[in-house]
Design a protein around this motif. Structure first.
Motif, PDB file in Angstrom:
ATOM      1  N   ALA A 151      -1.278   1.863   7.969  1.00 13.27           N
ATOM      2  CA  ALA A 151      -1.718   2.890   8.917  1.00 13.27           C
ATOM      3  C   ALA A 151      -3.211   2.702   9.165  1.00 13.27           C
ATOM      4  O   ALA A 151      -3.922   2.143   8.326  1.00 13.27           O
ATOM      5  CB  ALA A 151      -1.447   4.286   8.352  1.00 13.27           C
ATOM      6  N   ARG A 173      -6.404   7.703  10.023  1.00 11.92           N
ATOM      7  CA  ARG A 173      -5.276   8.548   9.595  1.00 11.92           C
ATOM      8  C   ARG A 173      -5.190   8.626   8.072  1.00 11.92           C
ATOM      9  O   ARG A 173      -4.820   9.659   7.512  1.00 11.92           O
ATOM     10  CB  ARG A 173      -3.973   8.006  10.186  1.00 11.92           C
ATOM     11  N   VAL A 174      -5.487   7.520   7.409  1.00  9.94           N
ATOM     12  CA  VAL A 174      -5.427   7.526   5.941  1.00  9.94           C
ATOM     13  C   VAL A 174      -6.547   8.408   5.401  1.00  9.94           C
ATOM     14  O   VAL A 174      -6.346   9.220   4.494  1.00  9.94           O
ATOM     15  CB  VAL A 174      -5.541   6.089   5.383  1.00  9.94           C
ATOM     16  N   ILE A 200      -2.768  18.287   4.902  1.00  9.69           N
ATOM     17  CA  ILE A 200      -2.072  16.999   4.785  1.00  9.69           C
ATOM     18  C   ILE A 200      -2.023  16.573   3.323  1.00  9.69           C
ATOM     19  O   ILE A 200      -0.985  16.112   2.821  1.00  9.69           O
ATOM     20  CB  ILE A 200      -2.751  15.906   5.621  1.00  9.69           C
ATOM     21  N   ILE A 238      -9.662   3.494  -5.662  1.00  9.54           N
ATOM     22  CA  ILE A 238     -10.039   4.677  -6.418  1.00  9.54           C
ATOM     23  C   ILE A 238     -10.514   4.229  -7.791  1.00  9.54           C
ATOM     24  O   ILE A 238      -9.807   3.517  -8.497  1.00  9.54           O
ATOM     25  CB  ILE A 238      -8.836   5.618  -6.614  1.00  9.54           C
ATOM     26  N   GLU A 288      -7.924  10.897   6.875  1.00  8.88           N
ATOM     27  CA  GLU A 288      -7.529  12.279   7.160  1.00  8.88           C
ATOM     28  C   GLU A 288      -6.538  12.791   6.108  1.00  8.88           C
ATOM     29  O   GLU A 288      -6.643  13.935   5.637  1.00  8.88           O
ATOM     30  CB  GLU A 288      -6.888  12.317   8.549  1.00  8.88           C
ATOM     31  N   ALA A 289      -5.602  11.925   5.721  1.00  8.02           N
ATOM     32  CA  ALA A 289      -4.588  12.329   4.745  1.00  8.02           C
ATOM     33  C   ALA A 289      -5.204  12.652   3.391  1.00  8.02           C
ATOM     34  O   ALA A 289      -4.667  13.464   2.634  1.00  8.02           O
ATOM     35  CB  ALA A 289      -3.538  11.229   4.592  1.00  8.02           C
ATOM     36  N   TRP A 290      -6.343  12.012   3.083  1.00  6.49           N
ATOM     37  CA  TRP A 290      -7.002  12.214   1.798  1.00  6.49           C
ATOM     38  C   TRP A 290      -7.999  13.364   1.818  1.00  6.49           C
ATOM     39  O   TRP A 290      -8.415  13.828   0.751  1.00  6.49           O
ATOM     40  CB  TRP A 290      -7.757  10.939   1.385  1.00  6.49           C
ATOM     41  N   GLN A 313       0.735  17.759   1.221  1.00  8.05           N
ATOM     42  CA  GLN A 313       2.081  17.254   1.509  1.00  8.05           C
ATOM     43  C   GLN A 313       2.445  16.032   0.678  1.00  8.05           C
ATOM     44  O   GLN A 313       3.617  15.669   0.588  1.00  8.05           O
ATOM     45  CB  GLN A 313       2.204  16.895   2.988  1.00  8.05           C
ATOM     46  N   TRP A 314       1.440  15.363   0.087  1.00  7.38           N
ATOM     47  CA  TRP A 314       1.782  14.126  -0.629  1.00  7.38           C
ATOM     48  C   TRP A 314       1.171  13.998  -2.013  1.00  7.38           C
ATOM     49  O   TRP A 314       1.627  13.183  -2.821  1.00  7.38           O
ATOM     50  CB  TRP A 314       1.389  12.900   0.208  1.00  7.38           C
ATOM     51  N   TRP A 315       0.177  14.791  -2.325  1.00  9.05           N
ATOM     52  CA  TRP A 315      -0.565  14.583  -3.562  1.00  9.05           C
ATOM     53  C   TRP A 315       0.292  14.724  -4.826  1.00  9.05           C
ATOM     54  O   TRP A 315       0.111  14.030  -5.813  1.00  9.05           O
ATOM     55  CB  TRP A 315      -1.758  15.561  -3.609  1.00  9.05           C
ATOM     56  N   ALA A 316       1.235  15.653  -4.811  1.00 10.35           N
ATOM     57  CA  ALA A 316       2.044  15.871  -6.007  1.00 10.35           C
ATOM     58  C   ALA A 316       3.305  15.021  -5.993  1.00 10.35           C
ATOM     59  O   ALA A 316       4.014  14.962  -4.991  1.00 10.35           O
ATOM     60  CB  ALA A 316       2.428  17.339  -6.109  1.00 10.35           C
ATOM     61  N   ARG A 347      -4.623   0.466  -3.366  1.00 11.99           N
ATOM     62  CA  ARG A 347      -3.353   0.561  -2.656  1.00 11.99           C
ATOM     63  C   ARG A 347      -3.566   0.367  -1.172  1.00 11.99           C
ATOM     64  O   ARG A 347      -4.518   0.895  -0.599  1.00 11.99           O
ATOM     65  CB  ARG A 347      -2.744   1.916  -2.977  1.00 11.99           C
ATOM     66  N   GLU A 348      -2.668  -0.410  -0.589  1.00 13.59           N
ATOM     67  CA  GLU A 348      -2.734  -0.618   0.857  1.00 13.59           C
ATOM     68  C   GLU A 348      -1.748   0.307   1.556  1.00 13.59           C
ATOM     69  O   GLU A 348      -0.669   0.602   1.022  1.00 13.59           O
ATOM     70  CB  GLU A 348      -2.371  -2.072   1.189  1.00 13.59           C
ATOM     71  N   PHE A 349      -2.119   0.746   2.740  1.00 16.61           N
ATOM     72  CA  PHE A 349      -1.244   1.590   3.550  1.00 16.61           C
ATOM     73  C   PHE A 349      -1.135   1.003   4.955  1.00 16.61           C
ATOM     74  O   PHE A 349      -2.121   0.539   5.521  1.00 16.61           O
ATOM     75  CB  PHE A 349      -1.793   3.020   3.646  1.00 16.61           C
TER      76      PHE A 349
END
Lengths: 102, 166
Positions: free
Chosen positions: B26, B30-31, B40, B129, B33-35, B43-46, B22-24
């Protein structure tokens, strides 16, 4: 109109129709008898399943029979689609997060 | 959002692993850090309406990420990831297993191995992944679990009946 296959199983009646058709081909009337709903209501569900490319029709005898399209109903595909959707939702969340922070 | 961001989802020929790409839009930092940061990540995993809650995240080789997926009806699914390799900010790997709230592994359910890598080009970060299982059956069972986590709909024994009818 091509539909997201996820929609095929998003409804309990459609799931039940898939279960029935997994073991034998059935006419629309025979299917309708299995549910407490009108033939018209069942036809709507069959239409959605057909748009998801999951059904094939055969002329067995004088009536049209519905059966599952074997390639499409590979069991793994069903679960894969759900798994893919989980990841898609997850990534949408991340997209939103990455775009809102400064 | 941006419809041109790549999203690939493939199963290996032996049906034992899944590759997600997957491309983001950003920067890589920052990506990454989000992982890797618990506040952080949660806030998005679920996928909605579920919520991810990290109890512990020690981002180091041998360290663990102990987290739960919590459903709107109060259901909780706990998992534990033990980091086996970290090459910041390019990649990391871990072994994931289902457990209880204290991190005790549930033996009946299969675990999986994750390799996550990050690369950046033209201000787009690509995350890869690779989720590997011991057997094809493990992969199938894990996907069914994942489905239950991500959705309030239950397919019940649909698969059992399909198999019986095959």
């Amino acid at each position: 109109m091509r539909r997201d296959p996820f929609q095929a199983i998003a409804d309990p009646t459609r799931r039940a129709i898939l279960v029935l058709l997994a073991s034998q081909a059935m006419t629309p009337n025979a299917l309708a008898e299995q549910f407490d709903m009108s033939r018209q209501a069942v036809s709507k569900h069959l239409k959605i399943l057909a748009e998801c490319d999951l059904l094939q029709t055969n002329a067995l005898g004088r009536e049209v029979h519905y059966s599952l399209r074997p390639a499409k109903m590979r069991e793994l595909d069903l679960w894969l689609e759900q798994f893919r959707k989980l990841w898609a939702d997850r990534f949408d969340n991340l997209d939103n997060l990455l775009s809102t922070k400064p | 959002m941006n419809n041109k961001l790549r999203f690939d989802f493939d199963v290996s020929d032996d049906n034992k692993s899944v590759t997600v790409i997957r491309e983001f839009a950003a920067p890589l930092a920052r990506v990454w850090e989000a992982w890797t940061h618990p506040r952080i990540l949660d806030q998005w995993w679920a996928p909605k309406p579920w919520k991810a809650e990290t109890k512990e995240l020690n981002f180091a080789v041998g360290g663990r990420w102990l987290y739960a997926m919590k459903g709107p009806d109060g259901t909780e699914h706990w998992s534990q990831a033990i980091y086996s390799a970290i090459d910041a900010p390019r990649s990391y790997s871990y072994d994931d297993a289902f457990c209880d709230a204290d991190g005790n592994i549930t033996d009946e359910l299969p675990g999986s191995h994750w390799d996550v890598s990050f690369s950046e080009s033209d201000r787009v970060t690509t995350v890869r992944i690779l989720i590997s299982h011991r057997t094809a059956e493990d992969l199938e069972n894990i996907m069914k679990m994942g489905f239950r986590e991500g959705s309030s709909m239950g397919l019940g024994n649909l698969d059992d009946v399909l198999m019986a009818g095959a």
